[in-house]
Design an enzyme around this catalytic site. Structure first.
Site, PDB file in Angstrom:
ATOM      1  N   GLY A  34       0.793  -1.225   0.000  1.00  0.00           N
ATOM      2  CA  GLY A  34       0.000   0.000   0.000  1.00  0.00           C
ATOM      3  C   GLY A  34       0.826   1.276   0.000  1.00  0.00           C
ATOM      4  O   GLY A  34       1.984   1.299  -0.435  1.00  0.00           O
ATOM      5  N   CYS A  36       2.094   2.951   2.528  1.00  0.00           N
ATOM      6  CA  CYS A  36       3.242   2.945   3.443  1.00  0.00           C
ATOM      7  C   CYS A  36       4.529   2.475   2.761  1.00  0.00           C
ATOM      8  O   CYS A  36       5.533   3.173   2.743  1.00  0.00           O
ATOM      9  CB  CYS A  36       2.927   2.064   4.643  1.00  0.00           C
ATOM     10  SG  CYS A  36       4.355   1.681   5.647  1.00  0.00           S
ATOM     11  N   GLY A 175       1.963  22.598   6.327  1.00  0.00           N
ATOM     12  CA  GLY A 175       3.112  22.312   7.212  1.00  0.00           C
ATOM     13  C   GLY A 175       2.776  21.233   8.211  1.00  0.00           C
ATOM     14  O   GLY A 175       3.107  21.338   9.389  1.00  0.00           O
ATOM     15  N   ILE A 178       3.656  15.468   6.484  1.00  0.00           N
ATOM     16  CA  ILE A 178       4.243  15.270   5.151  1.00  0.00           C
ATOM     17  C   ILE A 178       4.982  16.521   4.697  1.00  0.00           C
ATOM     18  O   ILE A 178       6.122  16.453   4.232  1.00  0.00           O
ATOM     19  CB  ILE A 178       3.149  14.891   4.118  1.00  0.00           C
ATOM     20  CG1 ILE A 178       2.545  13.531   4.492  1.00  0.00           C
ATOM     21  CG2 ILE A 178       3.716  14.855   2.707  1.00  0.00           C
ATOM     22  CD1 ILE A 178       1.515  12.997   3.507  1.00  0.00           C
ATOM     23  N   SER A 261       0.674  19.241   0.295  1.00  0.00           N
ATOM     24  CA  SER A 261       0.608  18.268   1.409  1.00  0.00           C
ATOM     25  C   SER A 261      -0.397  18.789   2.429  1.00  0.00           C
ATOM     26  O   SER A 261      -0.034  19.217   3.509  1.00  0.00           O
ATOM     27  CB  SER A 261       1.990  18.083   2.032  1.00  0.00           C
ATOM     28  OG  SER A 261       2.597  19.343   2.280  1.00  0.00           O
ATOM     29  N   ARG A 264      -4.704  13.799   3.639  1.00  0.00           N
ATOM     30  CA  ARG A 264      -5.076  12.674   2.776  1.00  0.00           C
ATOM     31  C   ARG A 264      -6.556  12.384   2.973  1.00  0.00           C
ATOM     32  O   ARG A 264      -7.086  12.560   4.072  1.00  0.00           O
ATOM     33  CB  ARG A 264      -4.249  11.432   3.139  1.00  0.00           C
ATOM     34  CG  ARG A 264      -2.752  11.629   2.960  1.00  0.00           C
ATOM     35  CD  ARG A 264      -1.995  10.343   3.275  1.00  0.00           C
ATOM     36  NE  ARG A 264      -2.374   9.251   2.412  1.00  0.00           N
ATOM     37  CZ  ARG A 264      -1.803   8.990   1.226  1.00  0.00           C
ATOM     38  NH1 ARG A 264      -0.811   9.726   0.783  1.00  0.00           N
ATOM     39  NH2 ARG A 264      -2.212   7.975   0.493  1.00  0.00           N
ATOM     40  N   ASP A 304      -6.569   3.927   7.042  1.00  0.00           N
ATOM     41  CA  ASP A 304      -6.881   5.308   6.632  1.00  0.00           C
ATOM     42  C   ASP A 304      -8.311   5.471   6.117  1.00  0.00           C
ATOM     43  O   ASP A 304      -8.782   6.588   5.939  1.00  0.00           O
ATOM     44  CB  ASP A 304      -5.915   5.762   5.518  1.00  0.00           C
ATOM     45  CG  ASP A 304      -4.553   6.165   6.073  1.00  0.00           C
ATOM     46  OD1 ASP A 304      -4.313   5.960   7.275  1.00  0.00           O
ATOM     47  OD2 ASP A 304      -3.731   6.682   5.287  1.00  0.00           O
ATOM     48  N   ALA A 312       0.413   4.199   9.756  1.00  0.00           N
ATOM     49  CA  ALA A 312       0.546   2.777   9.434  1.00  0.00           C
ATOM     50  C   ALA A 312       0.418   1.918  10.692  1.00  0.00           C
ATOM     51  O   ALA A 312      -0.236   0.870  10.684  1.00  0.00           O
ATOM     52  CB  ALA A 312       1.896   2.524   8.759  1.00  0.00           C
ATOM     53  N   HIS A 441      23.672   4.826  30.262  1.00  0.00           N
ATOM     54  CA  HIS A 441      24.488   6.011  30.024  1.00  0.00           C
ATOM     55  C   HIS A 441      25.730   5.634  29.234  1.00  0.00           C
ATOM     56  O   HIS A 441      26.342   4.605  29.527  1.00  0.00           O
ATOM     57  CB  HIS A 441      24.910   6.614  31.372  1.00  0.00           C
ATOM     58  CG  HIS A 441      25.886   7.739  31.234  1.00  0.00           C
ATOM     59  ND1 HIS A 441      25.496   9.025  30.918  1.00  0.00           N
ATOM     60  CD2 HIS A 441      27.248   7.768  31.355  1.00  0.00           C
ATOM     61  CE1 HIS A 441      26.570   9.794  30.855  1.00  0.00           C
ATOM     62  NE2 HIS A 441      27.647   9.058  31.125  1.00  0.00           N
TER      63      HIS A 441
HETATM   64  P1  NAI Z   1      -1.802  16.990   7.875  1.00  0.00           P
HETATM   65  O1  NAI Z   1      -3.264  17.011   8.087  1.00  0.00           O
HETATM   66  O2  NAI Z   1      -0.895  16.443   8.902  1.00  0.00           O
HETATM   67  O3  NAI Z   1      -1.306  18.464   7.571  1.00  0.00           O
HETATM   68  C1  NAI Z   1      -1.854  19.253   6.548  1.00  0.00           C
HETATM   69  C2  NAI Z   1      -1.543  20.705   6.813  1.00  0.00           C
HETATM   70  O4  NAI Z   1      -1.955  21.468   5.695  1.00  0.00           O
HETATM   71  C3  NAI Z   1      -2.295  21.251   8.012  1.00  0.00           C
HETATM   72  O5  NAI Z   1      -1.387  21.898   8.867  1.00  0.00           O
HETATM   73  C4  NAI Z   1      -3.282  22.233   7.387  1.00  0.00           C
HETATM   74  O6  NAI Z   1      -3.549  23.343   8.210  1.00  0.00           O
HETATM   75  C5  NAI Z   1      -2.560  22.651   6.129  1.00  0.00           C
HETATM   76  N1  NAI Z   1      -3.423  23.131   5.077  1.00  0.00           N
HETATM   77  C6  NAI Z   1      -4.605  22.593   4.662  1.00  0.00           C
HETATM   78  N2  NAI Z   1      -5.100  23.299   3.621  1.00  0.00           N
HETATM   79  C7  NAI Z   1      -4.207  24.297   3.365  1.00  0.00           C
HETATM   80  C8  NAI Z   1      -4.148  25.342   2.415  1.00  0.00           C
HETATM   81  N3  NAI Z   1      -5.114  25.492   1.486  1.00  0.00           N
HETATM   82  N4  NAI Z   1      -3.096  26.202   2.440  1.00  0.00           N
HETATM   83  C9  NAI Z   1      -2.108  26.025   3.380  1.00  0.00           C
HETATM   84  N5  NAI Z   1      -2.126  25.059   4.302  1.00  0.00           N
HETATM   85  C10 NAI Z   1      -3.158  24.200   4.292  1.00  0.00           C
HETATM   86  O7  NAI Z   1      -1.610  16.239   6.465  1.00  0.00           O
HETATM   87  P2  NAI Z   1      -0.325  15.699   5.743  1.00  0.00           P
HETATM   88  O8  NAI Z   1       0.916  16.314   6.258  1.00  0.00           O
HETATM   89  O9  NAI Z   1      -0.636  15.835   4.297  1.00  0.00           O
HETATM   90  O10 NAI Z   1      -0.328  14.188   6.151  1.00  0.00           O
HETATM   91  C11 NAI Z   1      -1.460  13.361   5.829  1.00  0.00           C
HETATM   92  C12 NAI Z   1      -1.602  12.264   6.838  1.00  0.00           C
HETATM   93  O11 NAI Z   1      -0.543  11.374   6.743  1.00  0.00           O
HETATM   94  C13 NAI Z   1      -1.644  12.826   8.235  1.00  0.00           C
HETATM   95  O12 NAI Z   1      -2.781  12.376   8.882  1.00  0.00           O
HETATM   96  C14 NAI Z   1      -0.429  12.288   8.887  1.00  0.00           C
HETATM   97  O13 NAI Z   1      -0.722  11.804  10.157  1.00  0.00           O
HETATM   98  C15 NAI Z   1       0.006  11.127   8.024  1.00  0.00           C
HETATM   99  N6  NAI Z   1       1.444  11.108   7.953  1.00  0.00           N
HETATM  100  C16 NAI Z   1       2.165  10.837   9.052  1.00  0.00           C
HETATM  101  C17 NAI Z   1       3.528  10.826   9.016  1.00  0.00           C
HETATM  102  C18 NAI Z   1       4.290  10.532  10.225  1.00  0.00           C
HETATM  103  O14 NAI Z   1       3.696  10.298  11.244  1.00  0.00           O
HETATM  104  N7  NAI Z   1       5.618  10.545  10.164  1.00  0.00           N
HETATM  105  C19 NAI Z   1       4.265  11.109   7.785  1.00  0.00           C
HETATM  106  C20 NAI Z   1       3.404  11.405   6.710  1.00  0.00           C
HETATM  107  C21 NAI Z   1       2.064  11.392   6.810  1.00  0.00           C
END
Ligand code: NAI
Length: 462
Positions: A34, A36, A175, A178, A261, A264, A304, A312, A441
């Site tokens: 998928g 991930c 921000g 992703i 970004s 999703r 999701d 994941a 440590h």
């Molecule tokens: P997200 O929901 O975490 O962040 C999206 C950001 O975009 C938010 O801060 C939002 O305010 C902003 N935004 C929305 N519309 C906008 C606009 N028109 N103009 C400017 N800013 C805007 O979504 P993201 O980062 O795309 O990730 C998707 C999903 O994937 C999340 O639920 C996340 O948990 C998961 N994910 C988790 C990771 C991790 O835990 N390492 C890595 C990648 C994804």
């Protein structure tokens, strides 16, 4: 049992169920693993590791290790990334076959009476049926009006992970996890990056102190972060080399790539569900109860596709929970408030449980303690001292900490250090209980022990 979707939710259910002896068919229209494995966690972290290696080589002279300035050979980077994906997908496919899971290539849709129709793939048009069905069709990147995918300037995570070459300039819209991971990776590899976030802070959901550390680090490394700005659209210039992204109050920025970004969306589009009691809500999520049961008896949904954290590891847990429910084991529902979160930008962010703000909003009287990696021996040795550990606990009458409510880390390798913080929160441990344990440590994880210790009212170094 039939599982529709072979990402973390679906393959975890299949592996776990088959390991217990269930006879399972797994339907997948794309690649096993998928999002991930193929276009998410794994390739994103692999590229972030490339950025880490680049920084290490660039800064090696401080260790007395001299080298010429590093250069990125992006085609090698991409080949390595793909090799890791291929090995993991191959390994997973073998595991499924070894456990006698039958794989069906095609799109699965569910109709009345537990009929699953598979079509459009190498398995041809077949109809399957089973007493238990798990829906696990995942999610897709969201897009926004004015930034439609054009194959040239606008990309989502799907495209960024397979770029043919790095752009010189990029705007990252959103921000979140992703956006920050891509901004960090590209910024470290020399791309001039601007993050455009609509809300007042990046990494919403993280403790504000941790998000500030990331924002400061980004700025120090030349990554521009603009918060509280809305984007309006983009206009390619006549040469076709740049596009101008309009945002805020009449501002604009010229970039070679726009990375969208902004979250999703659940992908229930091909699931059918006609003639079933399973329902999709107005945001596209399949509705479930606390054990993952949909409105159709004998049909569960995980990952999701449902409105729980889009991670994941949450999908793995939901897949296993569904199997236990299918087996009639009356499993305890998951507590999503205690979910571990790991974001792999530089510096990394990892947390579980309440932020200071959410603990107060939930009515807790809290006491907090933060310690900085700058004082940690191992972090100094590694040469990576940006970051903090912050622990939030219930305040006792004498001002010391009681139950640990949240653990928030930002800094080097914190995604690998969250484990004991996660256990503390989810085991509902108290500060005294955790402070009694010995921390090895020199390790970076000592900082967690130090932070908890200081909430007892006593401390060593801090
Ligand atoms: P997200 O929901 O975490 O962040 C999206 C950001 O975009 C938010 O801060 C939002 O305010 C902003 N935004 C929305 N519309 C906008 C606009 N028109 N103009 C400017 N800013 C805007 O979504 P993201 O980062 O795309 O990730 C998707 C999903 O994937 C999340 O639920 C996340 O948990 C998961 N994910 C988790 C990771 C991790 O835990 N390492 C890595 C990648 C994804």
């Amino acid at each position: 049992m039939i599982v529709i979707g072979g990402g973390p939710g679906g393959y975890a259910a299949a592996l776990y169920g088959a390991g217990i002896g269930l006879d399972i068919g797994l339907v997948e229209r794309g690649a096993i693993g998928g999002t991930c494995l193929n276009v998410g966690c794994i390739p994103a972290k692999e590229l972030l590791e490339t950025a880490h290696v680049f920084r290490t080589v660039r800064d090696a002279a401080q260790f007395g290790v001299n080298s010429s300035p590093p250069q990125v050979d992006w085609s090698v980077t991409m080949t390595r990334k793909q090799a890791i994906i291929d090995q993991l997908v191959g390994g997973l496919t073998s595991l499924l076959k070894n456990r006698k899971v039958t794989l069906y290539d095609g799109s699965g849709s569910l109709g009345a009476d537990h009929q699953v129709r598979v079509q459009g793939g190498e398995s041809g048009d077949v109809t399957l049926t089973a007493p238990a069905i798990i829906l696990a069709t995942g999610s897709l990147p969201r897009t926004i009006p004015g930034f439609e995918l054009d194959g040239v300037f606008v990309a989502t995570s799907d495209e960024v992970l397979s770029l043919e070459k790095l752009p010189a300039t990029a705007a990252v819209i959103g921000g979140g996890a992703i956006g920050c991971e891509f901004a960090s990776m590209m910024g470290d590899l020399g791309v001039d990056v601007t993050v455009l976030e609509a809300l007042p802070q990046i990494l919403v959901g993280c403790d504000a102190d941790a998000a500030k550390v990331v924002e400061r680090s980004f700025k120090k490394r030349g990554i521009t972060v603009r918060t509280g700005v809305m984007v309006q659209g983009h206009t390619p210039d006549a040469s076709g080399r740049f596009t101008s992204v309009a945002f805020g109050d009449g501002e604009s920025i010229d970039v070679e790539k726009v990375v969208v970004s902004v979250g999703r969306r659940p992908f229930a589009d091909l699931l059918g569900l006609d003639g079933t009691g399973a329902r999709v809500d107005e945001r596209g999520f399949v509705e479930i109860d606390e054990r993952g049961r949909t409105g159709e008896p004998g049909v569960w949904a995980v990952g999701d596709l449902v409105n729980t954290p889009q991670l994941a590891h949450v999908a793995f847990a939901e897949g296993m929970l569904a199997i236990r429910d299918i087996l009639g084991e009356d499993p305890t529902p998951l507590d999503h408030d205690g979910t571990p979160w790991c974001i792999y930008c530089n510096p990394e962010v990892a947390f579980a449980g309440h932020t200071e703000e959410s603990a107060k909003a939930a009515g807790f009287d809290v006491v907090t303690s933060s310690h900085r990696f700058i004082g940690n021996g191992r972090a100094k040795i590694v040469g990576d001292t940006d970051g903090i550990v912050k622990v939030i606990a219930e305040r006792r009458a004498d001002g010391t900490g009681g139950r640990i409510l949240g653990v928030h880390m930002v800094g080097p390798w914190v995604t690998e250090q969250l484990g004991q913080g996660y256990l503390a929160v989810n085991w509902q441990a108290t500060v005294d209980e955790v402070a009694a344990f010995i921390q090895p440590h020199p390790t970076m994880s000592e900082l967690f022990g130090e932070t908890v210790l200081s909430l007892t009212g006593r401390s060593l170094h801090g």
